[in-house]
Scaffold this active site. Structure first.
Site, short mmCIF file in Angstrom:
data_model
loop_
_atom_site.label_atom_id
_atom_site.label_comp_id
_atom_site.label_asym_id
_atom_site.label_seq_id
_atom_site.Cartn_x
_atom_site.Cartn_y
_atom_site.Cartn_z
N GLY A 227 67.54 10.58 141.17
CA GLY A 227 66.87 10.29 141.53
C GLY A 227 65.78 9.59 141.34
N GLY A 231 60.71 12.32 140.32
CA GLY A 231 60.91 14.10 141.50
C GLY A 231 61.48 14.39 140.10
N GLY A 232 61.99 13.45 139.68
CA GLY A 232 62.42 13.37 137.75
C GLY A 232 62.08 14.53 137.10
CD GLU A 251 70.10 7.20 137.19
OE1 GLU A 251 69.02 6.57 137.66
OE2 GLU A 251 71.39 6.97 137.67
CB CYS A 288 70.26 4.03 139.62
SG CYS A 288 72.20 4.38 139.01
CD GLU A 379 64.63 2.25 140.61
OE1 GLU A 379 65.98 1.88 141.20
OE2 GLU A 379 64.48 2.99 140.75
#
Length: 511
Positions: A227, A231-232, A251, A288, A379
């Site tokens: 995600g 969040g990660g 990831e 991704c 990103e």
């Protein structure tokens, strides 16, 4: 039941509620499923390799047994086309079969045997044997953009189950109906395969609290996540704040830099432009591995490349994104990029009036513009990309050195380019998990040699991969057995190799 504890699947085309209520898991429910997983672990980790392999195969069969009803619900919740979902279902089932084959063959446990030398001087050598054993219950978080292949029965689940670890799965709130259907398929497979209760559980949630509780539960031994960086990183921080820190295999996205070298730009610039436009906009940019950053060296060929890329992007219409929240974030990202100094809009797709719209856009800047606006290297999830124009080879090399960690990097070039830019290859080996030559990063092959990972901030665990059979090694740890009687040893390490696996015996690989 309080209304705030209930949420619904949302039609991605209309933003209206879909049939079915889903309840945010309580702390008591989370504790219960983790306790069940902990009890299941003591049974499941002792299952023979054929039983676990058959379980994985059966999950695939039960998913196929759901038929088109699964695809129809998934289509409504994600706006992903049927053709894409059919392919993703096939990938999901094939991942399960691939891990089943790895388990059935058995050599992945990395059995190593060094036999005793009792008469060695000055100190006798003991008998030492090594293999990989499962960690324990694993928390897995579903991804929004792959509602099947990176969700309930996706790669993290398949690899954890293959390793001998029960899974507690936190469903993604963007596709709860899809998640529930696949969960029931896994539950049916567990019953048919004789697996213990608690080997797989699903909790629903549309808030972050449940994820925090799950990761902080003392019986959870590892975390798998695909995600956003935000969040990660949050899960990573939760895991490291525990009394017993645990590994997090997150990831977290990437801009997947592309380098288009001078000679190939001159010879094939228009062809590359068409392919790059397709890779930027593939899946409405919701992979991704979509290329978010490309580098070119200024030359006479550059303007031809820009023109063709602009024409190709202009032919692509706005697409429907997975959720209204993702669409909002994407468009806010476009506004942010547009407002930056030394950034110009190079190309724009066709506008469509749809619910969760994402219109393709490509921006252009210079190396100095990238240095001044570091956020351009981050990103913007969706069909946008930034072209960076360099004035020299030295600027290209400097930009590569300044990159953070990414999932992929791509180099387009001729043999002459590769010779002139040899240093670039050495740099990128330290920056990414996968380097592509004269291709596009979108599309991740599920196979033994694939690496879908990379240095931070692309992932929290650069030594691992979330795709490919090596993903199984995330959820195990090495254990050494010294001077054990043969009868007490695991089958993989007994004197007689009755599992018929490859083993490293006194330094020699043999069966």
């Amino acid at each position: 039941m309080s209304s705030k504890n209930v949420f619904y699947g949302i039609n991605a085309f209309t933003n209206e509620k879909l049939e079915g209520e889903f309840i945010n898991a309580s702390e008591e429910e989370i504790n219960k499923v983790v306790e069940e997983a902990t009890k299941a672990f003591d049974i499941y980790r002792k299952k023979d390799k054929s039983s676990i392999a058959n379980f994985l195969d059966q999950i695939g069969e039960e998913i196929l047994n759901l038929g088109d009803a699964l695809l129809e619900r998934c289509h409504l919740e994600t706006a992903l086309p049927f053709g894409r979902l059919q392919g993703e279902r096939g990938r999901t089932v094939n991942q399960l079969k691939l891990f089943a084959a790895v388990v059935r063959e058995g050599s992945w446990v990395d059995a190593r045997i060094d036999t005793a030398i009792p008469d060695r001087t000055p100190v006798p050598k003991p008998d030492i044997r090594h293999m990989l054993l499962p960690l324990g219950p694993v928390a897995v978080f579903g991804a929004s953009n792959f509602p099947l292949a990176f969700s309930v029965a996706g790669g993290d689940t398949a690899s954890a189950l293959a390793a001998g670890c029960p899974v507690v799965f936190k469903g993604h709130p963007a596709h709860p109906g899809t998640s529930e259907m696949v969960f029931k398929a896994i539950k049916e497979a567990a019953i048919k395969s004789g697996m213990p209760k608690g080997v797989f559980s699903l909790i629903h949630s549309n808030s972050n609290k449940q994820g925090e509780l799950l990761v902080k539960h003392p019986q959870i031994k590892a975390v798998g996540f695909t995600g956003s960086f935000r969040g990660g990183k949050a899960l990573f921080d939760y895991a490291n704040s525990r009394l017993e820190p645990i590994p997090v295999f997150a990831e977290m996205g990437s801009t997947n830099p592309v380098f288009i070298l001078p000679q190939v730009l001159k010879e094939k610039g228009e062809q590359i432009a068409v392919g790059l436009a397709g890779s930027i906009t593939l899946g409405v940019g919701q992979f991704c591995t979509n290329p978010g950053l490309s580098f070119v060296e200024n030359s006479e060929a550059t303007n031809v490349f820009y023109k063709k890329l602009g024409e190709s992007i202009a032919e692509v219409s706005s697409g429907n994104m997975l959720t209204s929240g993702i669409s909002k974030a994407y468009n806010e990202g476009l506004n942010r990029i547009s407002s930056l100094k030394d950034v110009v809009e190079l190309a724009k797709g066709k506008e469509n009036e749809i619910a969760n719209r994402a219109t393709p856009k490509v921006f252009k800047t210079t190396i100095s513009g990238l240095i001044e606006n570091e956020s351009l290297a981050e990103e913007n999830f969706g069909p946008s990309s930034v072209l960076v124009e360099a004035s020299s080879k030295n600027e290209i090399i400097k930009a590569a050195k300044d990159l953070e960690g990414h999932l992929t990097a791509t180099i387009f070039g001729t043999d002459e380019d590769f010779k002139n830019y040899q240093e670039l290859f050495d740099i990128l080996e330290k920056k990414v998990g996968r380097i592509i030559i004269n291709g596009y990063p979108t599309g991740v092959e599920v196979c033994h040699s694939m690496v879908h990972g990379g240095p931070y901030p692309a992932t929290t665990a650069p030594q691992s991969t979330s795709v490919g059979t090596n993903a199984i090694k995330r959820f195990v740890r090495p254990v050494c057995f010294q001077d054990y009687p043969d009868g007490l040893l695991p089958d993989a390490l007994k004197a007689k190799n009755k599992l018929n696996i490859w083993r490293l015996v006194n330094g020699n690989l043999e069966k």
